[in-house]
Design a protein around this motif. Structure first.
Motif, PDB file in Angstrom:
ATOM      1  N   SER A  51       8.631   8.151 -39.441  1.00 62.76           N
ATOM      2  CA  SER A  51       8.438   9.314 -38.577  1.00 62.76           C
ATOM      3  C   SER A  51       8.958   8.983 -37.181  1.00 62.76           C
ATOM      4  N   GLN A  67       2.156   7.986 -46.699  1.00 61.79           N
ATOM      5  CA  GLN A  67       3.511   8.554 -46.662  1.00 61.79           C
ATOM      6  C   GLN A  67       4.549   7.521 -47.105  1.00 61.79           C
ATOM      7  N   ARG A  85      12.036  18.511 -42.010  1.00 61.79           N
ATOM      8  CA  ARG A  85      12.169  19.932 -42.335  1.00 61.79           C
ATOM      9  C   ARG A  85      11.198  20.810 -41.560  1.00 61.79           C
ATOM     10  N   ALA A  86      10.218  20.205 -40.890  1.00 64.42           N
ATOM     11  CA  ALA A  86       9.256  20.997 -40.105  1.00 64.42           C
ATOM     12  C   ALA A  86       9.926  21.663 -38.917  1.00 64.42           C
ATOM     13  N   ASP A 102      10.905  10.496 -42.878  1.00 64.84           N
ATOM     14  CA  ASP A 102       9.835  11.417 -43.240  1.00 64.84           C
ATOM     15  C   ASP A 102      10.461  12.796 -43.439  1.00 64.84           C
ATOM     16  N   LEU A 103      10.714  13.167 -44.688  1.00 62.55           N
ATOM     17  CA  LEU A 103      11.419  14.413 -44.979  1.00 62.55           C
ATOM     18  C   LEU A 103      10.610  15.642 -44.585  1.00 62.55           C
ATOM     19  N   LYS A 104       9.285  15.567 -44.706  1.00 62.03           N
ATOM     20  CA  LYS A 104       8.455  16.702 -44.286  1.00 62.03           C
ATOM     21  C   LYS A 104       8.584  16.928 -42.786  1.00 62.03           C
ATOM     22  N   GLU A 105       8.600  15.850 -42.021  1.00 59.15           N
ATOM     23  CA  GLU A 105       8.763  15.976 -40.577  1.00 59.15           C
ATOM     24  C   GLU A 105      10.154  16.502 -40.241  1.00 59.15           C
TER      25      GLU A 105
END
Length: 263
Positions: free
Chosen positions: A33, A28, A75-76, A70-73
């Motif tokens: 995160s 990542q 937006r989750a 952590d952009l995925k985290e």
């Protein structure tokens, strides 16, 4: 840069008074995160009480230092509470670095972007690979790098910081050195060696003096000129009363090496 295989988001290795913290999410790009930030804060809290640690070095596993949040985290869970928790946690982590008695050195390779650039700007010192790049590119995805801005504007001039923030364009390592974002450059394979050499140079000084000096550096920076001088004069007096200052001055006058007591 570090290639140790582990599922832990943060690795710690201690040697000769240097605690090396490795951000360990290479897949990542060492994105920050919640778990990684919590681990960093917890480690700083342990290091703060560890008299055996004189200097901290922060680096990243794999091909880069840190790519930011952590952009995925993020937006989750698109809730306000989640966003507030993430950014507050990051701010707490950065302030832990400033409050830590020990000097903290960033050893940077690859990229340091957004909150990763913030981390570099927050560390007391930084050594960067000659091929590394730095950026606050949030503006490119509609998210202004507001919290990285806090550290960046305290590390480089306002106009240089504003250009990085408004354009999102990366700067190379020589530019980062010229702007004062980093202290030293080294070939990528020698970045950790250069950071350790800098740490060893610092370790040779009185631990008490370093603690007093780091605290005073950040405190006076927030004061007006007259208040800063009043405060710094008090710190100098306190420092002079310490055994290490007396030993250091006596050793200098006697042309011998000082023997620090840490008090």
């Amino acid at each position: 840069m570090t290639s140790v295989v582990s599922n832990d988001p943060l690795l710690r290795a201690d040697l000769n008074g240097i605690a090396t913290l490795t951000l360990n999410r290479p897949a990542q790009r060492n994105a920050l995160s919640i778990g990684l930030m919590e681990a960093i804060i917890a480690e700083f809290d342990r290091i703060k009480e560890d008299a055996g640690v004189r200097v901290v070095v922060i680096t990243g596993a794999g091909t880069c230092f840190c790519a930011g949040h952590d952009l995925k985290e993020l937006r989750a869970d698109p809730s306000r509470a989640h966003y507030e928790k993430t950014f507050a946690l990051c701010s707490t982590m950065m302030q832990r670095i400033v409050a830590l008695p020990q000097p903290v050195i960033a050893a940077v390779h690859g990229i340091a972007t957004a909150a990763g650039c913030q981390l570099v700007a927050t560390c007391d010192l930084a050594v960067a690979a000659e091929e590394s790049h730095f950026a606050t590119p949030g503006v490119n995805i509609g998210l202004f790098c507001s919290t990285p801005m806090v550290a960046l504007t305290r590390a480089v001039s306002r106009k240089q910081a504003m250009e990085m923030l408004l354009t999102g364009e990366p700067i190379d390592a020589p530019t980062a050195l010229r702007l004062g974002l980093v202290n030293r450059l080294a070939p990528t394979p020698q970045v950790m060696e250069e950071a350790v050499d800098l740490a060893v140079e610092i370790i040779a000084k009185s631990p008490l003096t370093l603690k007093l000096g780091k605290q005073a550096f950040y405190a006076q920076a927030e004061l007006g000129l007259a208040a800063a001088y009043d405060y710094a004069s008090q710190v100098m007096t306190e420092n002079m009363m310490a055994l290490d200052a007396q030993e250091g001055i006596d050793a200098f006058l006697a042309k011998r090496k000082p023997e620090w007591k840490g008090c």
